[in-house]
Design a protein around this motif. Structure first.
Motif, PDB file in Angstrom:
ATOM      1  N   ASP A 103       6.129   1.619  -7.313  1.00  0.00           N
ATOM      2  CA  ASP A 103       4.864   0.853  -7.979  1.00  0.00           C
ATOM      3  C   ASP A 103       4.790  -0.621  -7.362  1.00  0.00           C
ATOM      4  O   ASP A 103       3.740  -1.189  -7.617  1.00  0.00           O
ATOM      5  CB  ASP A 103       4.866   0.914  -9.201  1.00  0.00           C
ATOM      6  N   LYS A 104       5.725  -1.204  -6.821  1.00  0.00           N
ATOM      7  CA  LYS A 104       5.533  -2.389  -6.476  1.00  0.00           C
ATOM      8  C   LYS A 104       6.037  -2.680  -4.857  1.00  0.00           C
ATOM      9  O   LYS A 104       6.535  -3.732  -4.516  1.00  0.00           O
ATOM     10  CB  LYS A 104       6.528  -3.616  -7.470  1.00  0.00           C
ATOM     11  N   ILE A 105       5.312  -1.961  -4.155  1.00  0.00           N
ATOM     12  CA  ILE A 105       5.431  -2.011  -2.691  1.00  0.00           C
ATOM     13  C   ILE A 105       4.609  -3.081  -2.048  1.00  0.00           C
ATOM     14  O   ILE A 105       3.235  -3.048  -2.238  1.00  0.00           O
ATOM     15  CB  ILE A 105       5.603  -0.607  -2.226  1.00  0.00           C
ATOM     16  N   ASP A 106       4.906  -3.983  -1.338  1.00  0.00           N
ATOM     17  CA  ASP A 106       4.014  -5.139  -0.753  1.00  0.00           C
ATOM     18  C   ASP A 106       3.917  -5.147   0.644  1.00  0.00           C
ATOM     19  O   ASP A 106       4.915  -4.438   1.438  1.00  0.00           O
ATOM     20  CB  ASP A 106       4.730  -6.538  -1.307  1.00  0.00           C
ATOM     21  N   GLY A 226      -0.616 -15.144   0.935  1.00  0.00           N
ATOM     22  CA  GLY A 226      -1.550 -14.009   0.571  1.00  0.00           C
ATOM     23  C   GLY A 226      -0.790 -12.690   0.275  1.00  0.00           C
ATOM     24  O   GLY A 226      -1.515 -11.522   0.052  1.00  0.00           O
ATOM     25  N   VAL A 227       0.350 -12.517   0.112  1.00  0.00           N
ATOM     26  CA  VAL A 227       1.272 -11.365   0.056  1.00  0.00           C
ATOM     27  C   VAL A 227       0.688 -10.994  -1.538  1.00  0.00           C
ATOM     28  O   VAL A 227       0.148 -11.744  -2.402  1.00  0.00           O
ATOM     29  CB  VAL A 227       2.713 -11.546   0.028  1.00  0.00           C
ATOM     30  N   GLY A 228       1.061  -9.604  -1.653  1.00  0.00           N
ATOM     31  CA  GLY A 228       0.380  -8.791  -2.921  1.00  0.00           C
ATOM     32  C   GLY A 228       0.970  -9.455  -4.245  1.00  0.00           C
ATOM     33  O   GLY A 228       0.368  -9.387  -5.115  1.00  0.00           O
ATOM     34  N   PHE A 229       2.296  -9.670  -4.219  1.00  0.00           N
ATOM     35  CA  PHE A 229       2.844 -10.073  -5.496  1.00  0.00           C
ATOM     36  C   PHE A 229       2.338 -11.380  -6.031  1.00  0.00           C
ATOM     37  O   PHE A 229       2.728 -11.601  -7.077  1.00  0.00           O
ATOM     38  CB  PHE A 229       4.400  -9.844  -5.412  1.00  0.00           C
ATOM     39  N   MET A 230       1.653 -12.316  -5.313  1.00  0.00           N
ATOM     40  CA  MET A 230       1.471 -13.629  -5.629  1.00  0.00           C
ATOM     41  C   MET A 230      -0.159 -13.640  -5.899  1.00  0.00           C
ATOM     42  O   MET A 230      -0.656 -14.478  -6.513  1.00  0.00           O
ATOM     43  CB  MET A 230       1.720 -14.541  -4.551  1.00  0.00           C
ATOM     44  N   LYS A 232      -3.325 -12.339  -8.290  1.00  0.00           N
ATOM     45  CA  LYS A 232      -3.645 -12.469  -9.721  1.00  0.00           C
ATOM     46  C   LYS A 232      -5.060 -11.445  -9.854  1.00  0.00           C
ATOM     47  O   LYS A 232      -6.139 -11.990  -9.768  1.00  0.00           O
ATOM     48  CB  LYS A 232      -3.822 -13.805 -10.253  1.00  0.00           C
ATOM     49  N   PRO A 233      -4.759 -10.257 -10.161  1.00  0.00           N
ATOM     50  CA  PRO A 233      -3.556  -9.397 -10.484  1.00  0.00           C
ATOM     51  C   PRO A 233      -2.758  -9.285  -9.417  1.00  0.00           C
ATOM     52  O   PRO A 233      -3.521  -9.199  -8.289  1.00  0.00           O
ATOM     53  CB  PRO A 233      -4.133  -8.311 -11.360  1.00  0.00           C
ATOM     54  N   PRO A 234      -1.509  -8.947  -9.327  1.00  0.00           N
ATOM     55  CA  PRO A 234      -0.854  -8.441  -8.181  1.00  0.00           C
ATOM     56  C   PRO A 234      -1.643  -7.263  -7.535  1.00  0.00           C
ATOM     57  O   PRO A 234      -2.208  -6.239  -8.092  1.00  0.00           O
ATOM     58  CB  PRO A 234       0.396  -8.112  -8.588  1.00  0.00           C
ATOM     59  N   VAL A 235      -1.302  -7.137  -5.998  1.00  0.00           N
ATOM     60  CA  VAL A 235      -1.876  -5.991  -5.194  1.00  0.00           C
ATOM     61  C   VAL A 235      -0.667  -5.285  -4.631  1.00  0.00           C
ATOM     62  O   VAL A 235      -0.106  -6.091  -3.849  1.00  0.00           O
ATOM     63  CB  VAL A 235      -2.948  -6.542  -4.208  1.00  0.00           C
ATOM     64  N   TYR A 236      -0.497  -4.093  -5.103  1.00  0.00           N
ATOM     65  CA  TYR A 236       0.666  -3.346  -4.567  1.00  0.00           C
ATOM     66  C   TYR A 236       0.080  -2.156  -3.528  1.00  0.00           C
ATOM     67  O   TYR A 236      -1.129  -1.700  -3.906  1.00  0.00           O
ATOM     68  CB  TYR A 236       1.513  -2.774  -5.500  1.00  0.00           C
ATOM     69  N   LEU A 237       0.731  -1.348  -2.803  1.00  0.00           N
ATOM     70  CA  LEU A 237       0.168  -0.405  -1.710  1.00  0.00           C
ATOM     71  C   LEU A 237       0.334   0.700  -2.719  1.00  0.00           C
ATOM     72  O   LEU A 237       1.247   1.085  -3.654  1.00  0.00           O
ATOM     73  CB  LEU A 237       1.171  -0.022  -0.664  1.00  0.00           C
TER      74      LEU A 237
END
Length: 262
Positions: A103-106, A226-230, A232-237
């Motif tokens: 669930d937290k793949i960036d 610009g990575v997903g975990f940074m 707000k809200p986080p964006v993951y694949l």
């Protein structure tokens, strides 16, 4: 020169993109490429990762704006880690979310250096002599694992977590290339390799004083902000999404995200 590795009629080989198509070659870029007389249509070949690397060596926190967004000070020396070679995949191949912690793949757009000759203790001003060229990479990362393990190897090395391609391009000014990542067409990362803290020649020299860099070694040079975990809200694949990493002068690396099938 644009060098590709492709599959045609069940055979994998190297080729050069020219004359409106693909020129098959005998040999390898690390020995000698000899052009054949035929030219194949692009639609008749399936692109493979442009190199089958003996090692995949990576840098973290190598863009100033990425270090700023994560709240880390700029590193005084390159921050080095390694991805398993089994994480390699090519243009058009799926990025497969792992069965555990999916669930937290960036995404991480990256310029990759391809080493062309055996290199050990190389001076920075001689680094160009051992660099074959450059390609596009996506340093796919499992943030759930990365932030609990205390080191990054497992988080970065799931199968399919290193898409690379579409080609190796020689004779580029790697210190000034636009780099972009799009997720379902939306720009997530947009930067320039000029924002690197450690440029490519410094990287090659630094690593060669610790490792023998073998021909075909891939060096991923870090990702921009610009990575997903940074976010707000986080964006993951998520399954069904399409990730596109594009670097000026090289091209676009496109991969679809799929769920684990068992």
């Amino acid at each position: 020169m644009r060098i590709i590795r492709y599959l045609h009629e069940g055979n994998a080989r190297y080729g050069i993109v020219e004359d409106g198509g693909v020129r098959p070659c005998d040999g390898t870029p690390f020995t000698r490429l000899t052009r054949q007389s035929t030219v194949l249509d692009h639609g008749d070949v399936r692109l493979l990762p442009p190199v089958d690397p003996p090692n995949i060596i990576c840098l973290g926190l190598n863009y100033r704006e990425h270090a700023v967004e994560t709240g880390h000070p700029l590193p005084a020396e390159p921050l080095v880690f390694i991805k398993a070679t089994t994480s390699l995949c090519g243009p058009g191949d799926p990025i497969v979310l792992p069965a555990r912690y999916p669930d937290k793949i960036d995404y991480e757009a990256e310029l990759a250096i391809v080493i062309g000759k055996v290199a050990k203790n190389i001076r920075e001003d001689h680094a160009d002599e051992v660099i074959l060229g450059y390609t596009v990479a996506n340093d796919v990362s499992n943030r759930a694992v990365q932030f609990t393990d205390g080191q990054w190897a497992r988080a970065k090395s799931h199968d399919t977590f290193c898409p690379v391609g579409p080609a190796i391009v020689t004779d580029l000014d790697a210190d000034n290339l636009a780099i972009t990542c799009r997720l379902d067409g939306k720009v997530m990362q947009a930067s320039n390799t000029g924002d690197m803290i450690f440029p490519v020649r410094r990287i090659v020299s630094h690593l060669s004083h610790s490792f023998t860099l073998l021909p075909g070694t891939l060096i991923l040079t870090g990702t921009p902000s610009g990575v997903g975990f940074m976010r707000k809200p986080p964006v993951y694949l998520r399954p069904g999404q399409v990730v596109e990493v594009e670097i000026e002068g090289i091209g676009a690396l496109v991969n679809q995200v799929v769920g684990y099938a068992g």
